[in-house]
Write a protein that holds these residues in place. Structure first.
Motif, mmCIF file in Angstrom:
data_model
loop_
_atom_site.group_PDB
_atom_site.id
_atom_site.type_symbol
_atom_site.label_atom_id
_atom_site.label_comp_id
_atom_site.label_asym_id
_atom_site.label_seq_id
_atom_site.Cartn_x
_atom_site.Cartn_y
_atom_site.Cartn_z
ATOM 1 N N GLU A 72 -17.715 5.346 -0.746
ATOM 2 C CA GLU A 72 -18.689 4.433 -1.334
ATOM 3 C C GLU A 72 -18.109 3.760 -2.577
ATOM 4 N N ASN A 73 -18.311 2.435 -2.678
ATOM 5 C CA ASN A 73 -17.853 1.642 -3.829
ATOM 6 C C ASN A 73 -16.329 1.613 -3.964
ATOM 7 N N ASN A 74 -15.616 1.798 -2.871
ATOM 8 C CA ASN A 74 -14.157 1.716 -2.916
ATOM 9 C C ASN A 74 -13.755 0.249 -3.046
ATOM 10 N N PRO A 75 -13.060 -0.132 -4.111
ATOM 11 C CA PRO A 75 -12.745 -1.550 -4.330
ATOM 12 C C PRO A 75 -11.436 -2.003 -3.698
ATOM 13 N N CYS A 76 -10.672 -1.104 -3.125
ATOM 14 C CA CYS A 76 -9.300 -1.416 -2.702
ATOM 15 C C CYS A 76 -9.255 -1.945 -1.279
ATOM 16 N N SER A 77 -8.164 -2.619 -0.991
ATOM 17 C CA SER A 77 -7.879 -3.065 0.378
ATOM 18 C C SER A 77 -6.615 -2.367 0.863
ATOM 19 N N TYR A 78 -6.486 -2.270 2.181
ATOM 20 C CA TYR A 78 -5.409 -1.470 2.765
ATOM 21 C C TYR A 78 -4.617 -2.317 3.747
ATOM 22 N N GLY A 79 -3.354 -1.951 3.918
ATOM 23 C CA GLY A 79 -2.503 -2.640 4.873
ATOM 24 C C GLY A 79 -1.346 -1.767 5.302
ATOM 25 N N ALA A 80 -0.755 -2.118 6.428
ATOM 26 C CA ALA A 80 0.365 -1.348 6.956
ATOM 27 C C ALA A 80 1.340 -2.286 7.634
ATOM 28 N N ASN A 81 2.631 -1.966 7.508
ATOM 29 C CA ASN A 81 3.678 -2.754 8.135
ATOM 30 C C ASN A 81 4.879 -1.853 8.341
ATOM 31 N N LEU A 82 5.181 -1.536 9.598
ATOM 32 C CA LEU A 82 6.260 -0.626 9.944
ATOM 33 C C LEU A 82 6.065 0.690 9.198
ATOM 34 N N SER A 83 6.991 1.071 8.339
ATOM 35 C CA SER A 83 6.889 2.353 7.635
ATOM 36 C C SER A 83 6.146 2.230 6.310
ATOM 37 N N PHE A 102 -7.050 6.566 -2.462
ATOM 38 C CA PHE A 102 -5.664 6.372 -2.060
ATOM 39 C C PHE A 102 -5.279 7.412 -1.011
ATOM 40 N N PRO A 103 -5.035 7.018 0.248
ATOM 41 C CA PRO A 103 -4.591 7.954 1.292
ATOM 42 C C PRO A 103 -3.233 8.563 0.944
ATOM 43 N N GLU A 104 -2.996 9.742 1.442
ATOM 44 C CA GLU A 104 -1.756 10.458 1.130
ATOM 45 C C GLU A 104 -0.525 9.738 1.643
ATOM 46 N N SER A 105 -0.688 8.949 2.691
ATOM 47 C CA SER A 105 0.476 8.269 3.278
ATOM 48 C C SER A 105 0.819 6.960 2.574
ATOM 49 N N THR A 106 0.153 6.647 1.462
ATOM 50 C CA THR A 106 0.418 5.397 0.732
ATOM 51 C C THR A 106 1.857 5.381 0.213
ATOM 52 N N THR A 107 2.531 4.252 0.453
ATOM 53 C CA THR A 107 3.891 4.074 -0.068
ATOM 54 C C THR A 107 3.957 3.028 -1.181
ATOM 55 N N ASP A 108 2.954 2.152 -1.240
ATOM 56 C CA ASP A 108 2.964 1.076 -2.231
ATOM 57 C C ASP A 108 1.554 0.946 -2.804
ATOM 58 N N LEU A 109 1.434 1.185 -4.129
ATOM 59 C CA LEU A 109 0.116 1.162 -4.773
ATOM 60 C C LEU A 109 0.114 0.100 -5.869
ATOM 61 N N MET A 110 -0.796 -0.877 -5.750
ATOM 62 C CA MET A 110 -0.880 -1.998 -6.689
ATOM 63 C C MET A 110 -2.152 -1.875 -7.518
ATOM 64 N N LEU A 111 -1.969 -1.598 -8.805
ATOM 65 C CA LEU A 111 -3.088 -1.421 -9.735
ATOM 66 C C LEU A 111 -2.997 -2.396 -10.913
ATOM 67 N N GLN A 112 -2.220 -3.423 -10.804
ATOM 68 C CA GLN A 112 -1.993 -4.330 -11.919
ATOM 69 C C GLN A 112 -3.215 -5.202 -12.195
ATOM 70 N N SER A 113 -3.258 -5.724 -13.429
ATOM 71 C CA SER A 113 -4.285 -6.681 -13.851
ATOM 72 C C SER A 113 -5.689 -6.102 -13.728
ATOM 73 N N ASN A 114 -5.890 -4.907 -14.285
ATOM 74 C CA ASN A 114 -7.213 -4.305 -14.367
ATOM 75 C C ASN A 114 -7.534 -4.005 -15.828
ATOM 76 N N LEU A 115 -8.481 -3.095 -16.059
ATOM 77 C CA LEU A 115 -8.911 -2.754 -17.417
ATOM 78 C C LEU A 115 -8.732 -1.267 -17.687
ATOM 79 N N LEU A 116 -7.710 -0.664 -17.082
ATOM 80 C CA LEU A 116 -7.474 0.771 -17.233
ATOM 81 C C LEU A 116 -6.952 1.073 -18.633
ATOM 82 N N MET A 117 -7.475 2.121 -19.259
ATOM 83 C CA MET A 117 -7.056 2.507 -20.608
ATOM 84 C C MET A 117 -6.291 3.824 -20.626
ATOM 85 N N VAL A 118 -6.575 4.712 -19.674
ATOM 86 C CA VAL A 118 -5.929 6.026 -19.607
ATOM 87 C C VAL A 118 -5.609 6.325 -18.152
#
Length: 908
Positions: A72-83, A102-118
């Protein structure tokens, strides 16, 4: 595969995609469920798997990212290409992260341009396969000690442009990143003052925290913000044997000869945004064993000082040296007064001894370049690219001969941005000295030119032609904004320019063009924008037969010349592919323009005054792009529209730019508005253009998307009036036709009376008054009552067949003679007369034939009302309506008497 949509709560995935070979993966996801619902969910899961095993989908393969998270309220999008399996959470304004996103098999995680402080512990630690992590452009101030724990496969980490202070982070923050190869740590400027005031008081001799980079031994690239006044790479950096690229920024003001002793393997060094730099040792770069590229960007050392730091690189080979915005002061002319803006052999003494392949001097306030600045055999043999860009260079073309003669240079950029406007009071103080310095420099260049011309070294004026020798290796040359005025009254001939294919002479004050520029037969790209082409010979471009791109933007080209001779101007450019004639105030082109340019694909005519497409599109078979923005177009004629659609069908693509024109969305342009909506030609502005409606008010073409409404507004009243007129005309024609059919004899008689001497016959012209036609079996009414009324009361004699026809005469002949000798013929028509009397048809036809313009009302018909429909049409159409008397029954009533009196006694 089956899709199970059971959702007992929000903790279980809403969609599970599984197969018989991957059902074991789901067991690992059960820990996401609440323990109170474990049993019921396992039953549901077993049911789904059972259905899947019994009904597999042929050819379906479950990807490695087997569980599609739907928290619920997951803001992320997912994609896959080969490995690769990536999760994109960038630009979501996130203030917190949940591990379940974030699924365990994630190889590339993009969190840029947000408001994260910690960045908290355990947020990412389950991502053991993660290879790339992007956290730049957030508000991070702190990262907990175990935030990166377990990320052994991570090879890219970007923490740039946050609020991090390295000394406030745990020393072991990167210890688990044993395979990290790229680490980006440059922070925002807002943290500089805070670092300098607080942290450097404790660590005054340290630029980086101790032991923070000890374990990242595979690091190849590091971008970092250094703290304190003094730059020093800690001893731990000497273990980073793979580190070859370093970018340093920060508040440092001093770099000495020991600053880089622990990063000797670095081959690519960039010092960026060091605006507080006060001193850099000319031995500091001696720590590097093999420098491949060096970049100073926004380093306030002054150009001469920066060039002196190249001393340790003497006799070495360097691929690239780049000095950008390296100044001694922010004042515009300070470098000219301090000679920091003068390039001579003294300033270049070390650089001239380095075998550098590319040299970039960008925005360094260089005013004067003396010939000795590039006089070096090393430079002559090594330099391939020379870029002196965005500098206020002043001088003339004769001062460039030393640069033109560099034998190995194939790319030369030497442009000026000299500004005459003063920005502040300080500039005014320097202005007078700057002018005097410029004049003395120009005088030296003129004397140099005279000397070289005299000795024949670089330029010879022969037969009013200047011969300029350039290196045969030169392929690309940009001399834009370099000359305030460049007269071409004499021919200019480049000797050695056989390999030059790209030439830019933008905004050089080229004027007084009387002779062509020769010697550039292989030139493919020529930029001459922002010069003065008010007059030029029609053969000017004949010197460039291989030209593929020609830019003549804002050249003040003579409109009259182009309207008459544009075909001749471009006639011999058979290889031309792209032409820019924008912003020249042209309003017309001569016929057949571009017909000899079959390879033309792109044409820019923006910013002129064309009222329509100024050339025949059919003559340009390969044009795919036409820019005609900001002209005076009100419409596109139908032939051009058809040609554009045909070209699209032929080429498969066509782009037309129309914005900035005020089209007409009046009634005369309905077809254009329809074409703009329906054509497959690619248009700009989302097919919405400014237009003027029929009321003279500015609008937009999309406001008329309902063309039916506009058609009604424009033509509805006209076609309504036309239809009403046609209806009235039709009705009138019908009435006239009907009237003519019914009264043609009367009408003809009236016409003859008006226009001729024709006279109507009178009763006295006939032997009998009234001939009575009736049925023999119904003789009582016509022979008694009717006859008696006509003879006694009207005093008109009658002819009755049974009484007046002699037995010896032929009946037919007798009837004809009686009818022809009677003033009126009264036919009493009833049932028996029509169906039982043998002489009925003969009588009525004889009566019809007796009607003439001399006696148009000769026949009178008396008929019963219920028998009118049975009367022959030939009789009804021959007798005027007023002569047909309809009665309910054969009785001599008062009304009938009056009708008979009127019709039998009338003279017309």
């Amino acid at each position: 595969m089956q899709r199970c949509a059971y959702q007992p709560d929000t903790c279980i995935p809403a969609v599970l995609i599984v197969s018989s070979t991957d059902h074991h993966v789901l067991v690992k996801k059960i820990d996401q469920m609440n323990s109170s619902l474990i049993f019921s969910k396992l039953i549901w899961l077993h049911l789904c798997l059972t259905i899947t095993f019994l009904h597999p989908i042929p050819g379906f393969q479950v990807p490695e990212m087997e569980l599609a998270y739907s928290v619920e309220n997951n803001p992320c999008s997912y994609g896959a290409n080969l490995s690769l399996r990536w999760v994109n959470c960038s630009t979501r304004s996130l203030t917190y992260l949940l591990p379940s996103w974030f699924p365990e098999s994630t190889t590339d995680l993009m969190l840029q341009s947000n408001l994260l402080m910690v960045l908290h512990n355990d947020t990412l630690t389950h991502l053991h396969l993660l290879e790339r992590l992007s956290l730049e452009n957030n508000l991070l101030r702190y990262i907990q000690a175990n935030a990166f724990q377990g990320l052994h496969n991570l090879n890219y980490l970007n923490l740039e442009y946050n609020r991090l202070q390295l000394f406030s982070l745990p020393a072991n923050i990167f210890n688990d990143l044993i395979h990290l190869t790229e680490l980006r740590l440059i922070q925002k400027d807002i943290s500089f003052d805070e670092q300098k005031k607080n942290i450097t008081k404790i660590f005054s001799n340290k630029s980086f925290p101790e032991n923070m980079f000890l374990r990242v031994i595979n690091l190849t690239l590091l971008t970092i913000t250094a703290s304190g006044d003094y730059l020093y790479f800690n001893e731990e950096f000497k273990h980073l044997n793979e580190l070859h690229t370093v970018v340093v920024t920060g508040t440092i003001s001093t770099i000495d000869q020991n600053s880089f002793i622990h990063v000797q393997n670095v081959q690519h060094l960039s010092l960026v945004d060091l605006e507080e730099m006060a001193r850099m040792s000319d031995l500091s770069l001696g720590a590097f064993l093999k420098m491949r590229s060096l970049n100073y960007d926004l380093v306030d050392l002054g150009l001469r000082h920066a060039l002196q730091t190249l001393r340790p690189l003497v006799n070495s080979t360097v691929d690239s040296i780049r000095f950008q915005n390296v100044r001694a002061s922010n004042s515009k002319y300070a470098s000219l007064m301090s000679k920091d803006g003068v390039l001579d052999d003294s300033a270049m003494q070390y650089l001239l001894q380095i075998c550098v392949r590319e040299l970039h001097l960008i925005g360094c306030d260089i005013f004067v370049i003396l010939p000795s600045a590039f006089n070096s055999s090393t430079f002559n043999s090594c330099l391939r690219t020379l870029n002196i860009f965005n500098n206020p260079v002043i001088g003339s073309i004769f001062g460039l001969f030393s640069v033109f003669h560099l034998k190995s240079v194939n790319r030369l950029v030497l442009t000026s941005t000299f500004v005459t406007h003063y920005a502040d009071d300080t500039d005014i103080l320097y202005s007078s000295n700057m002018v005097s310095a410029a004049l003395s420099m120009t005088a030296s260049i003129d004397s140099l030119r005279d000397h070289q011309t005299m000795h024949g070294n670089s330029s010879l004026l022969v037969n009013n032609t200047f011969n300029i020798y350039i290196s045969k290796s030169l392929q690309y040359m940009d001399l834009s904004r370099l000359f305030g005025s460049l007269h071409l009254s004499a021919a200019l001939n480049f000797l050695g320019g056989e390999t030059l294919v790209h030439l830019r002479l933008i905004q050089n004050g080229i004027n007084d063009i009387k002779k062509p520029v020769m010697g550039l037969r292989k030139l493919k790209t020529l930029y001459l924008s922002n010069n003065n082409f008010e007059s030029f010979p029609l053969t000017f471009f004949d010197s460039y037969p291989a030209l593929e791109l020609l830019a003549l933007e804002s050249c003040r080209i003579d409109g009259l010349l182009m309207s008459q001779h544009s075909f001749r101007v471009f006639q011999n450019l058979h290889s031309l592919q792209s032409l820019d004639l924008s912003f020249n105030s042209l309003d017309m082109l001569s016929p057949q323009t571009f017909s000899t340019n079959p390879n033309l694909t792109s044409l820019n005519l923006a910013g002129n005054r064309f009222r329509n497409v100024p050339f025949d599109i059919k003559l340009t078979p390969n044009v795919k792009f036409l820019d005609i923005r900001h002209n005076a177009l009100t419409t596109i004629d139908i032939s051009s529209r058809k040609a554009l659609d045909e070209k699209l069908n032929t080429l498969g693509e066509f782009r037309l730019l129309l914005s900035g024109n005020i089209l007409s969305c009046g009634c005369e342009n309905l077809l254009l508005l329809q074409w703009l909506q329906e054509t497959r030609v690619e248009l700009d502005g989302n097919r919405n253009f400014t237009c003027m409606n029929i009321k003279g008010i500015l609008s937009s073409t999309l406001a008329y998307s309902n063309l039916d409404g506009l058609w009604r507004e424009c033509w509805g009243q006209f076609f309504f009036n036309l239809s009403m007129a046609l209806l009235c005309f039709t009705l009138l024609a019908y009435i006239l036709f009907f009237t003519w059919i019914k009264n043609k004899t009367v009408i003809l008689s009236s016409i003859l009376q008006i226009f001729t001497d024709f006279k109507l016959k009178k009763p006295s012209d006939y032997q009998s008054g009234v001939y009575l036609g009736y049925a023999e079996s119904e003789y009582k009414f016509p022979c008694r009552e009717l006859r008696q009324y006509i003879e006694d009361e009207l005093c008109v004699n009658t002819f009755i067949r049974d009484r007046d026809l002699l037995p010896s005469l032929d009946i037919a002949q007798g009837v004809m003679d009686a009818i022809n000798s009677s003033w009126r013929i009264l036919l009493v028509i009833n049932e028996r007369f029509m169906h039982q009397d043998d002489w009925f048809l003969f009588t009525i036809r004889a009566a019809i034939y007796s009607i003439s313009p001399a006696n148009p009302s000769r026949v009178v018909v008396l008929v019963e009302k219920n028998k009118v429909h049975s009367v022959p049409t030939e009789l009804l159409s021959s007798v005027p309506n007023e002569n047909i008397i309809v009665v309910s029954q054969m009785q001599l009533t008062y009304k009938l008497k009056q009708a008979l009196k009127t019709r039998l006694l009338s003279l017309k």
